[in-house]
Design a protein around this motif. Structure first.
Motif, PDB file in Angstrom:
ATOM      1  N   GLY A  17       0.768  -1.236   0.000  1.00 21.35           N
ATOM      2  CA  GLY A  17       0.000   0.000   0.000  1.00 21.35           C
ATOM      3  C   GLY A  17       0.795   1.279   0.000  1.00 21.35           C
ATOM      4  N   ILE A  18       2.096   1.214  -0.305  1.00 18.60           N
ATOM      5  CA  ILE A  18       2.926   2.412  -0.373  1.00 18.60           C
ATOM      6  C   ILE A  18       3.485   2.509  -1.790  1.00 18.60           C
ATOM      7  N   GLY A  19       3.094   3.547  -2.522  1.00 14.28           N
ATOM      8  CA  GLY A  19       3.591   3.685  -3.886  1.00 14.28           C
ATOM      9  C   GLY A  19       2.714   4.585  -4.723  1.00 14.28           C
ATOM     10  N   PRO A  20       2.902   4.568  -6.039  1.00 17.92           N
ATOM     11  CA  PRO A  20       2.105   5.417  -6.928  1.00 17.92           C
ATOM     12  C   PRO A  20       0.657   4.925  -6.999  1.00 17.92           C
ATOM     13  N   GLU A  21      -0.262   5.841  -6.982  1.00 22.04           N
ATOM     14  CA  GLU A  21      -1.677   5.476  -7.040  1.00 22.04           C
ATOM     15  C   GLU A  21      -1.991   4.659  -8.285  1.00 22.04           C
ATOM     16  N   GLU A  22      -1.370   5.015  -9.413  1.00 26.15           N
ATOM     17  CA  GLU A  22      -1.685   4.304 -10.654  1.00 26.15           C
ATOM     18  C   GLU A  22      -1.196   2.861 -10.657  1.00 26.15           C
ATOM     19  N   GLN A  23      -0.256   2.522  -9.744  1.00 28.01           N
ATOM     20  CA  GLN A  23       0.195   1.145  -9.602  1.00 28.01           C
ATOM     21  C   GLN A  23      -0.706   0.355  -8.649  1.00 28.01           C
ATOM     22  N   LEU A  24      -1.204   1.006  -7.617  1.00 22.86           N
ATOM     23  CA  LEU A  24      -1.969   0.309  -6.585  1.00 22.86           C
ATOM     24  C   LEU A  24      -3.440   0.135  -6.936  1.00 22.86           C
ATOM     25  N   THR A  25      -4.055   1.176  -7.461  1.00 22.81           N
ATOM     26  CA  THR A  25      -5.500   1.158  -7.715  1.00 22.81           C
ATOM     27  C   THR A  25      -5.939   0.027  -8.632  1.00 22.81           C
ATOM     28  N   PRO A  26      -5.254  -0.239  -9.753  1.00 21.99           N
ATOM     29  CA  PRO A  26      -5.721  -1.322 -10.636  1.00 21.99           C
ATOM     30  C   PRO A  26      -5.731  -2.694  -9.979  1.00 21.99           C
ATOM     31  N   HIS A  27      -4.974  -2.861  -8.909  1.00 24.23           N
ATOM     32  CA  HIS A  27      -4.900  -4.157  -8.236  1.00 24.23           C
ATOM     33  C   HIS A  27      -5.651  -4.152  -6.898  1.00 24.23           C
ATOM     34  N   ASN A  28      -6.471  -3.111  -6.693  1.00 28.23           N
ATOM     35  CA  ASN A  28      -7.318  -3.005  -5.502  1.00 28.23           C
ATOM     36  C   ASN A  28      -6.510  -3.097  -4.201  1.00 28.23           C
ATOM     37  N   ILE A  29      -5.339  -2.447  -4.214  1.00 31.94           N
ATOM     38  CA  ILE A  29      -4.489  -2.399  -3.028  1.00 31.94           C
ATOM     39  C   ILE A  29      -4.854  -1.160  -2.221  1.00 31.94           C
ATOM     40  N   ASN A  30      -5.168  -1.340  -0.961  1.00 31.97           N
ATOM     41  CA  ASN A  30      -5.522  -0.211  -0.109  1.00 31.97           C
ATOM     42  C   ASN A  30      -4.315   0.708   0.073  1.00 31.97           C
ATOM     43  N   MET A  31      -4.518   1.977  -0.151  1.00 34.74           N
ATOM     44  CA  MET A  31      -3.440   2.955  -0.049  1.00 34.74           C
ATOM     45  C   MET A  31      -3.129   3.266   1.405  1.00 34.74           C
ATOM     46  N   VAL A  32      -1.887   3.040   1.799  1.00 35.55           N
ATOM     47  CA  VAL A  32      -1.396   3.454   3.109  1.00 35.55           C
ATOM     48  C   VAL A  32      -0.723   4.823   2.998  1.00 35.55           C
ATOM     49  N   LYS A  33       0.091   4.969   1.959  1.00 33.38           N
ATOM     50  CA  LYS A  33       0.761   6.247   1.715  1.00 33.38           C
ATOM     51  C   LYS A  33       1.091   6.339   0.233  1.00 33.38           C
ATOM     52  N   GLU A  34       0.642   7.401  -0.400  1.00 30.67           N
ATOM     53  CA  GLU A  34       0.975   7.589  -1.805  1.00 30.67           C
ATOM     54  C   GLU A  34       2.383   8.182  -1.918  1.00 30.67           C
ATOM     55  N   LEU A  35       3.271   7.410  -2.518  1.00 35.34           N
ATOM     56  CA  LEU A  35       4.635   7.859  -2.805  1.00 35.34           C
ATOM     57  C   LEU A  35       4.912   7.546  -4.271  1.00 35.34           C
ATOM     58  N   PRO A  36       4.811   8.530  -5.149  1.00 37.38           N
ATOM     59  CA  PRO A  36       4.906   8.267  -6.590  1.00 37.38           C
ATOM     60  C   PRO A  36       6.260   7.760  -7.054  1.00 37.38           C
ATOM     61  N   GLY A  37       7.315   7.899  -6.207  1.00 41.44           N
ATOM     62  CA  GLY A  37       8.645   7.478  -6.631  1.00 41.44           C
ATOM     63  C   GLY A  37       8.951   6.010  -6.415  1.00 41.44           C
ATOM     64  N   VAL A  38       8.083   5.284  -5.730  1.00 40.78           N
ATOM     65  CA  VAL A  38       8.350   3.862  -5.474  1.00 40.78           C
ATOM     66  C   VAL A  38       8.349   3.092  -6.794  1.00 40.78           C
ATOM     67  N   GLY A  39       9.454   2.399  -7.061  1.00 38.92           N
ATOM     68  CA  GLY A  39       9.583   1.635  -8.303  1.00 38.92           C
ATOM     69  C   GLY A  39      10.074   2.438  -9.484  1.00 38.92           C
ATOM     70  N   GLN A  40      10.217   3.745  -9.303  1.00 40.70           N
ATOM     71  CA  GLN A  40      10.745   4.605 -10.370  1.00 40.70           C
ATOM     72  C   GLN A  40      12.267   4.753 -10.201  1.00 40.70           C
ATOM     73  N   ASN A  41      12.897   5.545 -11.075  1.00 44.93           N
ATOM     74  CA  ASN A  41      14.330   5.857 -10.980  1.00 44.93           C
ATOM     75  C   ASN A  41      15.208   4.605 -11.077  1.00 44.93           C
ATOM     76  N   LEU A  42      14.736   3.577 -11.771  1.00 46.11           N
ATOM     77  CA  LEU A  42      15.494   2.333 -11.918  1.00 46.11           C
ATOM     78  C   LEU A  42      16.727   2.579 -12.786  1.00 46.11           C
TER      79      LEU A  42
END
Length: 531
Positions: A262-287
């Motif tokens: 539940g920590i990450g970009p909203e566009e990554q979590l919402t399609p998989h019905n993951i409850n948002m704990v904290k929106e952090l758009p940088g999670v998984g980015q900057n690879l």
């Protein structure tokens, strides 16, 4: 197994082993170290050349694979990561490179106070038991044995001399004051055996009553009470952390676990019905990763290709290793290296060579039937960045990996320049007299235009196994952790592994990952003193 610990460390890789050792060292805190893989009992883990047997082996490797990449002409490539005690330090090429002092000063200049070179150097030194000449910049007596290469091959020695004749300086210690120059590699090895993070940090700590090491324990998600991390969910039940959870699952595992929790970009979590704990758009980015191009030169000198060409020769090599701990089985992934400048980066080295006295079209096919060496070259600080994306809400489903290699003009020009330099060094004495033919890319590639060389790189280049940056440290909108490695907006949760690098380091990334673990543990313990 207890149900509650002061600290839970997720991932027994390069950083996680260091964190678990240091947090449990004085006996005051209970620590659980959770590893999804098994114990490091596979004998090939401890033999330096064993990476040929452990990479691609699902018992020791997560066996990730990238998505098709336009920068690689649509190719998908394997992305090995360690799934065993020691993590990738148990299956890597044993090459020890700190990086450039400027790398860490750049981190600090991005707002990460405490990460400048003079602040991280003590943690590099604390980790090391350097077997070479004493130096004020090298550590001795630490848990991680770092040694000089014990093996030599004439073609590698000739490459080093030719590079110097071409104008590059020799450097006796590229992990010392200045990285620039050519030399033999330094290794995480001791008396002919791999010194992984597990060997260095866990073996001496196993008997501690306050340290619990749990293998085969894959974390399904993090647990929260409001905005505070309180523990982890395993298939077998829940474990609670009274003080902190430290996420050290690597540049793929750490951001994926944050997102499915539940920590990450909203566009990554919402399609998989993951409850948002904290929106952090940088999670998984900057690879970020290092992409290697692999020029190969046939030569009139003995190389590993023909030295292992029969069962009899292999038997003699195996016998030498068993009796003496010497010979080709002590060889790391490369023997020689060079950190040099192209005209695109006149101020500091921007490419690195890995010189290998063997060659192959792919590890699965085995070495060529002829003598040859590989002059692998990579750009150390690529501009191109990729990202990870979830495919489900389950950690067991690998995320999609989009490396986005060679996406910028600078990256394209740098890899071409590196290949050109490899060719020029091969034309200098004494290497010139040993080279009989350029096997790949082949002398016809690049005759008309640099675009031909770039296309060859796109068709053949591959990762050199250094994914970083996906939970980057900083205070901008895309940062995931702060300079104390605390996840923004969450209490009781830190990330400590190569994913926190805002910019990839200049060279192999295992040494910096261990340093990150050392520094993370020191910061945690210091906070406890100050409470």
């Amino acid at each position: 197994m207890q149900k509650q610990y002061d600290y839970i460390v997720i991932g027994a890789g390069s950083a996680g082993c260091a964190v678990a050792n240091r947090l449990s060292q004085d006996g005051r805190h209970t620590v659980a170290l959770l590893e999804a893989g098994s114990r490091d009992l596979n004998p090939w883990i401890h033999v330096p050349v064993g990476y040929f047997k452990t990479m691609g082996n699902p018992s020791t490797d997560w066996c990730y694979k990238s998505k098709p990449c336009s920068g690689l002409n649509g190719r998908s490539i394997p992305w090995p990561r360690g799934k065993v005690l020691g993590g990738s330090s148990s299956i890597n090429g044993l090459l020890y490179v700190r990086g450039q002092a400027q790398d860490f000063d750049d981190w600090a200049n991005l707002g990460n106070d405490g990460w400048q070179w003079d602040q991280v150097l003590p943690y590099f030194m604390r980790s090391e038991d350097w077997q070479g000449a004493a130096s004020g910049m090298r550590g001795q007596g630490g848990p991680l044995t770092v040694s000089e290469t014990r093996l030599s091959r004439p073609v590698v020695d000739a490459w080093l001399e030719a590079a110097q004749n071409f104008g590059y300086p020799a450097n006796k210690d590229y992990n010392g004051k200045d990285q620039e120059g050519v030399s033999l590699f330094q290794l995480t090895a001791k008396k002919g055996r791999r010194c992984s993070a597990a060997v260095a940090y866990l073996n001496p700590a196993r008997s501690r009553a306050n340290l619990t090491i749990l293998t085969g324990s894959c974390v399904e998600k993090l647990l929260f009470e409001g905005s505070r991390a309180t523990g982890v969910q395993l298939a077998s039940g829940q474990l609670k952390a009274t003080k902190e959870v430290i996420l050290s699952a690597g540049a793929i595992g750490s951001p994926q676990l944050l997102m499915v929790s539940g920590i990450g970009p909203e566009e990554q979590l919402t399609p998989h019905n993951i409850n948002m704990v904290k929106e952090l758009p940088g999670v998984g980015q900057n690879l970020q990763d290092h992409l290697q191009a692999r020029p190969v030169f046939k030569c009139a000198a003995s190389t590993i290709n023909t030295e292992i060409s029969s069962w009899f020769k292999q038997g003699l090599i195996g016998l030498e290793y068993l009796l003496k701990r010497t010979g080709p089985m002590t060889m790391a992934a490369s023997l020689g290296t060079g950190f040099v400048k192209t005209h695109l980066s006149p101020g500091r080295p921007d490419i690195q060579f890995h010189i290998q006295p063997f060659s192959a079209d792919s590890p699965a096919e085995g070495p060529h039937k002829f003598d040859a060496f590989t002059a692998s070259v990579l750009q150390m600080r690529p501009e191109s960045t990729g990202h990870l994306s979830l495919v489900s809400d389950r950690f067991s489903d690998h995320p999609d990996i989009h490396p986005n290699y060679l996406a910028t003009e600078l990256d394209q020009k740098t890899i071409v320049e590196g290949i050109k330099i490899a060719r020029l060094i091969a034309q200098h004495a004494p290497l010139k007299s040993l080279v009989t033919q350029e096997h790949s890319p082949g002398i016809n590639i690049g005759e008309q235009a640099d675009a031909e060389i770039l296309n060859w790189a796109r068709e053949t280049a591959t990762t050199i196994y250094h994914p970083t940056g996906t939970c980057k440290m900083g205070n901008d909108d895309m940062a995931v952790v702060d300079a104390q490695l605390k996840v923004h907006g969450i209490e009781g949760l830190r990330v400590a592994d190569a994913s926190i690098m805002p910019i990839i380091t200049s060279g192999n990334t295992n040494a910096p990952a261990i340093m990150i673990g050392e520094k993370a543990a020191a910061m945690i313990l210091q906070e406890m003193v100050n409470v």
